[in-house]
Design an enzyme around this catalytic site. Structure first.
Site, short mmCIF file in Angstrom:
data_model
loop_
_atom_site.label_atom_id
_atom_site.label_comp_id
_atom_site.label_asym_id
_atom_site.label_seq_id
_atom_site.Cartn_x
_atom_site.Cartn_y
_atom_site.Cartn_z
N ASN A 211 16.06 -59.06 -1.34
CA ASN A 211 15.93 -57.96 -0.36
C ASN A 211 14.72 -58.27 0.53
O ASN A 211 13.98 -59.22 0.25
CB ASN A 211 15.79 -56.62 -1.10
CG ASN A 211 14.55 -56.61 -1.97
OD1 ASN A 211 13.43 -56.72 -1.49
ND2 ASN A 211 14.76 -56.52 -3.28
N ASP A 280 18.28 -54.77 -8.54
CA ASP A 280 18.89 -54.02 -9.63
C ASP A 280 19.94 -54.86 -10.37
O ASP A 280 20.21 -54.63 -11.54
CB ASP A 280 19.54 -52.74 -9.09
CG ASP A 280 18.48 -51.73 -8.67
OD1 ASP A 280 17.42 -51.71 -9.31
OD2 ASP A 280 18.71 -50.98 -7.70
N LYS A 290 25.48 -76.76 -6.67
CA LYS A 290 25.66 -75.97 -5.45
C LYS A 290 27.15 -75.62 -5.27
O LYS A 290 28.01 -76.50 -5.37
CB LYS A 290 25.16 -76.82 -4.26
CG LYS A 290 25.15 -76.09 -2.96
CD LYS A 290 24.61 -76.96 -1.85
CE LYS A 290 24.89 -76.30 -0.52
NZ LYS A 290 24.64 -77.20 0.60
N PHE A 325 7.63 -46.43 -6.98
CA PHE A 325 7.97 -46.29 -5.57
C PHE A 325 9.46 -45.98 -5.47
O PHE A 325 10.24 -46.42 -6.30
CB PHE A 325 7.67 -47.59 -4.81
CG PHE A 325 6.28 -47.64 -4.25
CD1 PHE A 325 5.19 -47.82 -5.08
CD2 PHE A 325 6.06 -47.49 -2.88
CE1 PHE A 325 3.90 -47.85 -4.57
CE2 PHE A 325 4.77 -47.51 -2.36
CZ PHE A 325 3.69 -47.69 -3.20
N LYS A 339 14.06 -39.90 -10.01
CA LYS A 339 13.42 -41.10 -10.60
C LYS A 339 12.11 -40.74 -11.30
O LYS A 339 11.79 -41.27 -12.36
CB LYS A 339 13.15 -42.14 -9.51
CG LYS A 339 14.39 -42.90 -9.15
CD LYS A 339 14.21 -43.82 -7.99
CE LYS A 339 15.60 -44.20 -7.49
NZ LYS A 339 15.57 -44.84 -6.20
N LYS A 343 12.22 -41.66 -15.17
CA LYS A 343 11.40 -42.82 -15.57
C LYS A 343 10.06 -42.38 -16.16
O LYS A 343 9.20 -43.21 -16.41
CB LYS A 343 11.22 -43.75 -14.36
CG LYS A 343 12.55 -44.28 -13.80
CD LYS A 343 12.38 -45.43 -12.82
CE LYS A 343 13.71 -45.77 -12.16
NZ LYS A 343 13.70 -47.04 -11.44
O1 C5P Z 1 15.67 -47.07 -9.06
P1 C5P Z 1 14.88 -47.73 -7.98
O2 C5P Z 1 15.11 -49.21 -7.94
O3 C5P Z 1 15.00 -47.15 -6.63
O4 C5P Z 1 13.39 -47.41 -8.46
C1 C5P Z 1 12.31 -47.87 -7.77
C2 C5P Z 1 11.16 -48.03 -8.72
O5 C5P Z 1 11.58 -48.63 -9.94
C3 C5P Z 1 10.13 -48.98 -8.14
O6 C5P Z 1 8.86 -48.56 -8.54
C4 C5P Z 1 10.52 -50.32 -8.74
O7 C5P Z 1 9.44 -51.21 -8.82
C5 C5P Z 1 11.05 -49.92 -10.11
N1 C5P Z 1 12.14 -50.79 -10.61
C6 C5P Z 1 11.94 -51.55 -11.74
N2 C5P Z 1 12.94 -52.34 -12.23
C7 C5P Z 1 14.15 -52.37 -11.65
C8 C5P Z 1 14.37 -51.59 -10.49
C9 C5P Z 1 13.34 -50.81 -9.99
O8 C5P Z 1 10.83 -51.53 -12.28
N3 C5P Z 1 15.10 -53.14 -12.13
#
Ligand code: C5P
Length: 405
Positions: A211, A280, A290, A325, A339, A343
């Site tokens: 990303n 994600d 490749k 974040f 979140k 979390k």
């Molecule tokens: O669920 P989302 O990806 O939007 O959540 C964002 C937060 O979760 C951010 O702080 C990001 O660093 C953390 N995150 C994580 N591991 C993942 C996805 C997101 O720690 N696989």
């Protein structure tokens, strides 16, 4: 540039080494940050660079002689000592270091140093043999013993043809030290863990899923925490941003690597901020060769979920203050609140994506803080360094309220 420098009175002392010309760039950068900089040149510094160069760049005075104060409008060394919030000696020669370490006062700069109680940053620059000489090292230790800050010189090829430590560090490194000296030390004793940037999830040896996160927000958080006295570990995905001296920086590539490093650093941390944009999902299989087109019009990738690192931290947390974040295109507040709860966070920093001046790649950001008690705080567009400062202000405030387990 940080607002910390704004209207700060800085005396830039320049002694006679070949690196004296680099003080010009340093003066410009300090002035760009709206610091008010007066310059003192030693007699030998003037053989490398003239006072006129500095006079053209600062209206706050260029001083060369103990008796300059007889010029109309000039300050004497005692007035200058009362005016200065901070003194930067760059370059600091072996001679200047020796004089300062032993309290000699035979010219303007050495007299001024004795008269001024403000913080002092010495930036030694000299030939490597001189720098490594035990007399110079003993003098440097003496300066540190008096509570003065001494910046390690950079290593590399020196003007004298030799190689080793002795180069004046780049202006941004010196300015980073200056910002630390001008910042409140309200994070002293805290062990701050920060993640930054994106992750790369390999498809084959030359392709990956990622990303646009550049790591700027995470690096700003790390710099600000260090300036305010914290011990900082920064775990960063791939980025072009350079490591900052004094910040322990661990570079990782994938979400799984990031998870491993974060879990290792987590137990010893007191504040954890997950600014990284972690992928994600990752490809289920990484093709060892490749992938070729082979005439196929479509290509299917099977993606599997990556561990949610932050969620795991939320489950494991003891006394850590945990910040996440949330970058969202839709329903910012609702998604961020969910979140925060799911979390088990102490603060979530929500930022809308798709607005100008905010989010991926920009130097600025526009965020909203959401706390577990339902309180929110909305901030206007501001520099990421300033956002980072306000995040730490909020953390310090919340930590004061939170009873320790
Ligand atoms: O669920 P989302 O990806 O939007 O959540 C964002 C937060 O979760 C951010 O702080 C990001 O660093 C953390 N995150 C994580 N591991 C993942 C996805 C997101 O720690 N696989």
């Amino acid at each position: 540039m940080s607002s910390i420098l704004k209207e700060k009175h800085i005396v830039l002392g320049i002694s006679g080494g070949i690196a004296a010309y680099k003080a010009v760039e340093l003066l410009r950068r300090l002035s760009d940050g709206e610091a008010q900089v007066a310059v003192i040149l030693t007699r030998n510094a003037q053989r490398f660079i003239t006072p006129l160069t500095f006079q053209a760049l600062t209206p706050y005075g260029v001083y060369t002689d103990l008796f300059d104060s007889y010029r109309p409008g000039a300050m004497d060394h005692i007035q200058l000592a009362g005016w200065a919030d901070l003194i930067v000696l760059a370059p600091a020669t072996a001679n200047l270091i020796a004089k300062a370490a032993h309290g000699l006062a035979d010219d303007l700069i050495s007299t001024f140093l004795l008269a001024c109680p403000s913080p002092k940053l010495f930036c030694p620059a000299m030939n490597v043999r001189m720098y490594e000489n035990s007399i110079v090292q003993a003098n440097i230790n003496r300066l540190k013993g008096f509570g003065y800050q001494v910046l390690e010189p950079s290593a590399g090829p020196l003007a004298c043809g030799q190689t080793g430590p002795g180069r004046l560090p780049d202006p941004e490194i010196i300015i980073e030290e200056v910002l630390g000296l001008l910042s409140p030390q309200d994070l002293k004793g805290e062990k701050v863990l920060i993640t930054a940037g994106c992750t790369w999830e390999a498809i084959d040896p030359v392709r990956f899923v990622t990303n646009p996160s550049t790591g700027k927000m995470g690096f700003s958080l790390a710099r600000v925490a260090k300036r305010r006295g914290a011990q900082v570990t920064l775990i960063s995905g791939p980025t072009h941003l350079e490591s900052v001296p004094g910040i322990s920086t661990i570079r990782v590539t994938s979400a799984l690597e990031m998870e491993k490093e974060v879990l290792r650093a987590f137990p010893a941390s007191t504040i954890v901020i997950k600014a990284a944009a972690v992928s994600d999902y990752r490809p289920q299989e990484v093709t060892p060769h490749k992938i070729k087109k082979n005439g196929q019009a479509t290509l299917h990738l099977n993606l599997i979920q990556n561990p949610d690192i932050l969620r795991r931290l939320g489950q494991k947390k003891k006394n850590q203050f945990l910040v996440g974040f949330a970058a969202e295109t839709d329903d910012l507040i609702q998604n961020a609140l969910q979140k925060l709860k799911e979390k088990n966070l102490d603060l979530i920093v929500a930022n809308p994506i798709g607005k100008p001046d905010a989010g991926f790649g920009w130097d600025t950001n526009q965020v909203l803080f959401l706390f577990p008690d339902g309180k929110t705080k909305s901030l206007p567009v501001m520099l990421k360094d300033e956002v980072a400062g306000l995040i730490f202000d909020s953390i310090i405030n919340q930590k004061k309220k939170k009873p320790k387990k």
